[in-house]
Design a protein around this motif. Structure first.
Motif, short mmCIF file in Angstrom:
data_model
loop_
_atom_site.label_atom_id
_atom_site.label_comp_id
_atom_site.label_asym_id
_atom_site.label_seq_id
_atom_site.Cartn_x
_atom_site.Cartn_y
_atom_site.Cartn_z
N VAL A 160 -3.94 4.18 -19.36
CA VAL A 160 -5.29 4.62 -18.98
C VAL A 160 -6.32 3.52 -19.24
N VAL A 161 -6.20 2.83 -20.35
CA VAL A 161 -7.20 1.82 -20.74
C VAL A 161 -7.08 0.56 -19.89
N TYR A 162 -5.86 0.11 -19.64
CA TYR A 162 -5.65 -1.17 -18.97
C TYR A 162 -5.21 -1.02 -17.51
N GLY A 163 -4.96 0.19 -17.05
CA GLY A 163 -4.52 0.39 -15.68
C GLY A 163 -5.66 0.32 -14.69
N THR A 164 -5.34 0.61 -13.43
CA THR A 164 -6.36 0.61 -12.38
C THR A 164 -7.31 1.79 -12.56
N PRO A 165 -8.52 1.72 -11.99
CA PRO A 165 -9.43 2.86 -12.10
C PRO A 165 -8.84 4.16 -11.55
N SER A 170 1.50 13.47 -24.68
CA SER A 170 1.11 13.01 -23.35
C SER A 170 -0.40 13.13 -23.09
N PHE A 171 -0.92 14.35 -23.13
CA PHE A 171 -2.33 14.54 -22.77
C PHE A 171 -3.28 13.96 -23.81
N GLY A 172 -2.95 14.07 -25.09
CA GLY A 172 -3.83 13.54 -26.14
C GLY A 172 -4.08 12.05 -26.00
N PRO A 173 -3.04 11.22 -25.89
CA PRO A 173 -3.28 9.78 -25.70
C PRO A 173 -4.02 9.46 -24.40
N ALA A 174 -3.71 10.22 -23.32
CA ALA A 174 -4.40 9.96 -22.05
C ALA A 174 -5.89 10.27 -22.15
N ALA A 175 -6.24 11.38 -22.79
CA ALA A 175 -7.66 11.72 -22.94
C ALA A 175 -8.37 10.71 -23.84
N THR A 176 -7.69 10.28 -24.90
CA THR A 176 -8.30 9.26 -25.78
C THR A 176 -8.52 7.95 -25.01
N GLY A 177 -7.52 7.56 -24.21
CA GLY A 177 -7.68 6.35 -23.42
C GLY A 177 -8.82 6.45 -22.42
N ALA A 178 -9.00 7.64 -21.82
CA ALA A 178 -10.10 7.83 -20.87
C ALA A 178 -11.44 7.68 -21.56
#
Length: 409
Positions: free
Chosen positions: A97-102, A143-151
């Motif tokens: 999420v942090v380093y990927g494409t928008p 899964s969702f926790g790290p993704a939300a933090t990255g967002a």
């Protein structure tokens, strides 16, 4: 295809994850103790090694790392499992999420959220026990926790980048404004210095050349008298200008801005300077209620008109043939309102005798003054009047006046 070189921090994370997983494996610490389809002593190391390898790609190829890491975490569920594998997978989701494409940064949190909800419902249907909610929560934490933090981190980083970009743009605009202000002030100072001193220096140059070329005591004395008068006047103007530039305390006496009321004195001075050269100077004020009874115009308009006449007279003394130099003021009806028209004509031709050198700065300054007021300016040779010279040099400036006035109530 050659893979990009991993970041140093990614190498450290991968090494730490692999070392931790090997330590837990050697101690026999697993996430599941019940029987699994793959329960050999070495099967846990496969997902662990793959996940550690994907940590090397967390910045350079985040989407590839997420896809392969997802396969590895699913495969890990068929083995006794390793906490290190699960922890490294959460980091890979965060990095995707942090380093990927928008687009990926927007899509991954929604996808992992739906996976968490679907997994919770599936466990409830399958197990029909409250423990299914804990399993769904565990899926969400992985899964969702790290993704939300990255967002959240990415949004804050983008906001910081946008704020820094706005600050840089603001600083750039401020620097451009400062540069333009300095340039405009230097141009204004150059115009004022030229207009205040050039006529004195031109008269000095012409009369000193005449005094050197003519061996007549009377002519030489008259030329030296004019030279002295113009030297004293030019020095006074220079001292006043330098005083205004140096003194920022506000104690300096403000200099009165020249107005059209001073044209009579300006013409009289031109007569004195041009008498020996055969010049005649005429002032015609054709405005309604002309002369001293004319209503005052806005200060910028009067200053520009005065300077245009002053520079035109200086140019006539330097370059014109002997004859009549006419200054005419008139009012003209413009579409946007009334305007002041200033016209100065002088004989044009091949003039004998001494000349003062010219640089063209006077025409540039007049054109700039008119442009600042939104008027029109023309300068060049035109047909002469009937009974006069065939060609005359004409300077014509149209200066709008109503746009500069305060709006009436």
């Amino acid at each position: 295809m050659r893979l990009p070189r991993p970041h140093r921090d990614d190498v450290l994370i991968a090494a730490a994850g692999l070392a931790g997983g090997l330590l837990l494996w050697s101690l026999g610490v697993h996430t599941k103790d019940d029987g699994r389809p793959l329960s050999g002593p070495w099967v846990t190391l496969g997902p662990l090694v793959v996940m550690a390898a994907m940590e090397l790609l967390r910045r350079t190829r985040p989407q590839t790392a997420l896809v392969v890491g997802t396969v590895a975490i699913v495969a890990d569920q068929f083995t006794p499992g390793s906490i290190a594998t699960a922890l490294m997978f959460t980091d890979i989701v965060y990095a995707a999420v942090v380093y990927g494409t928008p687009a990926a940064a927007r899509r991954i949190p929604y996808t992992t959220g739906m996976v968490t909800v679907a997994a919770t419902i599936g466990f409830l249907v399958w197990l029909r026990e409250p423990v299914a909610l804990l399993l769904g929560l565990l899926v969400g934490l992985v899964s969702f926790g790290p993704a939300a933090t990255g967002a959240l981190v990415r949004n804050h980083r983008d906001a910081a980048d946008a704020a820094r970009l706005r600050a840089e743009q603001t600083a750039l605009l401020a620097e451009m404004d400062r540069t333009q202000a300095v340039t405009a002030e230097r141009a204004r100072m150059a115009r004022e210095l030229h207009d205040m001193v050039a006529n004195h220096l031109s008269a000095i140059a012409i009369h000193s050349t005449a005094a050197l070329s003519l061996d007549e005591p009377a002519t030489t004395r008259q030329a030296l008298t004019v030279i002295r008068e113009n030297s004293v006047a030019g020095l006074s103007e220079m001292r006043r200008l330098i005083g205004l530039l140096r003194d920022s305390s506000g104690d300096a006496e403000p200099a009165a801005s020249p107005t059209l009321a001073g044209l009579d004195a300006l013409i009289a001075k031109a007569r004195t300077n041009g008498e020996a050269g055969g010049f005649r100077f005429v002032l015609e004020d054709a405005r309604p209620e002309g002369g001293n009874e004319a209503p005052a115009l806005p200060a910028p308009v009067e200053l520009a008109a005065y300077r245009i006449v002053q520079e035109s007279l200086t140019n006539a003394l330097k370059h014109a043939d002997p004859g009549e130099v006419a200054v005419r003021l008139a009012g003209a009806a413009e579409k946007a309102g009334k305007a002041l028209t200033v016209t100065v004509t002088s004989p044009f031709g091949s003039r004998p005798g001494p000349r003062a050198p010219g640089s063209g700065a006077g025409l540039v300054g007049m054109r700039e003054r008119v442009a600042l007021l939104g008027g029109t300016f023309e300068a060049g040779p035109v047909e002469g009047p009937p009974g006069g010279p065939a060609k005359v040099w004409q300077v014509r400036a149209v200066l709008p006046v109503e746009n500069d006035r305060e709006p009436s109530a």
